[in-house]
Write a protein that holds these residues in place. Sequence first.
Motif, PDB file in Angstrom:
ATOM      1  N   PRO A  20     -40.225 -71.850  52.725  1.00 20.91           N
ATOM      2  CA  PRO A  20     -38.928 -71.250  52.403  1.00 20.91           C
ATOM      3  C   PRO A  20     -37.882 -71.691  53.433  1.00 20.91           C
ATOM      4  N   VAL A  21     -36.630 -71.697  53.032  1.00 21.68           N
ATOM      5  CA  VAL A  21     -35.574 -72.193  53.915  1.00 21.68           C
ATOM      6  C   VAL A  21     -35.455 -71.348  55.179  1.00 21.68           C
ATOM      7  N   GLU A  22     -35.880 -70.099  55.118  1.00 22.58           N
ATOM      8  CA  GLU A  22     -35.797 -69.231  56.297  1.00 22.58           C
ATOM      9  C   GLU A  22     -36.687 -69.711  57.439  1.00 22.58           C
ATOM     10  N   ARG A  23     -37.578 -70.643  57.146  1.00 25.48           N
ATOM     11  CA  ARG A  23     -38.467 -71.181  58.174  1.00 25.48           C
ATOM     12  C   ARG A  23     -37.980 -72.521  58.721  1.00 25.48           C
ATOM     13  N   VAL A  24     -36.757 -72.916  58.426  1.00 26.74           N
ATOM     14  CA  VAL A  24     -36.237 -74.228  58.818  1.00 26.74           C
ATOM     15  C   VAL A  24     -34.941 -74.064  59.594  1.00 26.74           C
ATOM     16  N   LEU A  25     -34.821 -74.811  60.699  1.00 26.31           N
ATOM     17  CA  LEU A  25     -33.575 -74.890  61.445  1.00 26.31           C
ATOM     18  C   LEU A  25     -33.286 -76.357  61.718  1.00 26.31           C
ATOM     19  N   LEU A  26     -32.117 -76.826  61.301  1.00 26.15           N
ATOM     20  CA  LEU A  26     -31.705 -78.197  61.558  1.00 26.15           C
ATOM     21  C   LEU A  26     -31.085 -78.296  62.945  1.00 26.15           C
ATOM     22  N   THR A  27     -31.389 -79.386  63.649  1.00 29.30           N
ATOM     23  CA  THR A  27     -30.919 -79.545  65.016  1.00 29.30           C
ATOM     24  C   THR A  27     -30.384 -80.956  65.243  1.00 29.30           C
ATOM     25  N   ALA A  28     -29.636 -81.091  66.326  1.00 25.57           N
ATOM     26  CA  ALA A  28     -29.121 -82.414  66.722  1.00 25.57           C
ATOM     27  C   ALA A  28     -30.226 -83.151  67.471  1.00 25.57           C
ATOM     28  N   GLY A  29     -31.249 -83.561  66.738  1.00 25.63           N
ATOM     29  CA  GLY A  29     -32.409 -84.210  67.321  1.00 25.63           C
ATOM     30  C   GLY A  29     -33.383 -83.191  67.888  1.00 25.63           C
ATOM     31  N   ALA A  30     -34.595 -83.660  68.168  1.00 29.43           N
ATOM     32  CA  ALA A  30     -35.594 -82.760  68.750  1.00 29.43           C
ATOM     33  C   ALA A  30     -35.189 -82.312  70.146  1.00 29.43           C
ATOM     34  N   ALA A  31     -34.403 -83.122  70.846  1.00 30.54           N
ATOM     35  CA  ALA A  31     -33.995 -82.752  72.203  1.00 30.54           C
ATOM     36  C   ALA A  31     -33.212 -81.447  72.206  1.00 30.54           C
ATOM     37  N   GLU A  32     -32.332 -81.238  71.210  1.00 35.23           N
ATOM     38  CA  GLU A  32     -31.607 -79.972  71.151  1.00 35.23           C
ATOM     39  C   GLU A  32     -32.581 -78.813  70.925  1.00 35.23           C
ATOM     40  N   ASP A  87     -41.589 -69.261  62.111  1.00 33.76           N
ATOM     41  CA  ASP A  87     -41.426 -68.042  61.330  1.00 33.76           C
ATOM     42  C   ASP A  87     -39.949 -67.638  61.316  1.00 33.76           C
ATOM     43  N   PRO A  88     -39.502 -66.911  60.302  1.00 34.85           N
ATOM     44  CA  PRO A  88     -38.071 -66.595  60.170  1.00 34.85           C
ATOM     45  C   PRO A  88     -37.483 -65.883  61.385  1.00 34.85           C
ATOM     46  N   GLY A  89     -38.246 -65.027  62.053  1.00 37.24           N
ATOM     47  CA  GLY A  89     -37.725 -64.337  63.221  1.00 37.24           C
ATOM     48  C   GLY A  89     -37.413 -65.296  64.356  1.00 37.24           C
ATOM     49  N   THR A  90     -38.318 -66.243  64.582  1.00 34.54           N
ATOM     50  CA  THR A  90     -38.083 -67.239  65.632  1.00 34.54           C
ATOM     51  C   THR A  90     -36.912 -68.137  65.270  1.00 34.54           C
ATOM     52  N   ILE A  91     -36.833 -68.540  64.007  1.00 32.09           N
ATOM     53  CA  ILE A  91     -35.706 -69.362  63.564  1.00 32.09           C
ATOM     54  C   ILE A  91     -34.395 -68.630  63.813  1.00 32.09           C
TER      55      ILE A  91
END
Length: 368
Positions: A85-97, A234-238
């Motif tokens: 589910p999308v709640e488990r995904v966070l887009l970032t400026a590369g893995a470094a971010e 998990d959504p809480g961590t995201i």
Amino acid sequence: MRTDHAGNPGRDGDTTGADGHDLRHHGDVEVRDGGPALTDLAVNVRADTPPVWLRERIAASLGGLAAYPDGRAARAAVAARHGLPVERVLLTAGAAEAFVLVARGLKIRQPVVVHPQFTEPEAALRDAGHAVGRVLLREEDGFRLDPGAVPEDADVVVVGNPTNPTSVLHPAASLVELARPGRTLVVDEAFMDAVPGERDALAGRTDVPGLVVLRSLTKTWGLAGLRIGYVLADPGTIAELSRAQPLWPVSTPALAAAEACVSPRALAEAGHAARRVAADRAHLVAGLREFEPDGLRVVEPADGPFVLVRLPRAAAVRDRLRGLGFAVRRGDTFPGLGEEWLRLAVRDRTTVNGFLQALDRAMAAAGS
């Protein structure tokens, strides 16, 4: 395998550990001042990328630069790619971010980083004021992980898989053994899409407590200059990590790239590239074995798009290789390694053959 301590938390941008390792030295430094004359075996970005079709997708997004970035479509595409589910995904400026978000966005008491590995996680933790423990994997163990070596009181554990720079692919079962209630297990899978079939991947798993998986789209697709990656958790961590992000952290072109790179076409192409890299790596390793009588040792089995070697007078050999037109990555900036180590990116057979000839000359000259 032994447990060590990384010294005091970083202050005023100081990311040189008490043991002298420069945690902010990366492969791009090896080629930055060499110009086009240097053949790059120092940076782990796949050669001849990004492909034309991906550049066209990114270019097509430029017409929307007047609007603020909208990451919903890219986030949904990444979620679908991993069956989440999308709640488990966070887009970032590369893995470094993502490493910075983990260091600053989560409540952390006793972080531990498994080394040798990519040094940015420890640098980010130290910059955030944390004292970082280390578990140092040993050459005599093949740099393989013993889950029992990680201290029980560690509430954040960071490990790469496959690991940069050792190219070791740890079994998924060994990593899962690290998970326990109250612990965040951060697995850096930046190079997992270079492993045929992505065996031993944890991305997409929802049954491992505290699991945080980081992925990068910059290595396989040649997008280091665009900065795009993502976190699966998990959504809480995201939600916690998201609160540590600035507004609109991922640009519109990077969002377009993310959506394109998880498409069925892209996944098929990445799978083909992974198989080609595996064949080219086997060719490189076979050539390197010819130097074993001269004291060179390759860390095997290697499963990433790079290999780690130990050889006498490595610093002198690296300098002479540079004079012969080849940049390689020094290994002594990785905790757990010393001056006798070099990391070599896998390239096509023609490039590898030229490199092996140059290595023969460089080792002979360095030994004279």
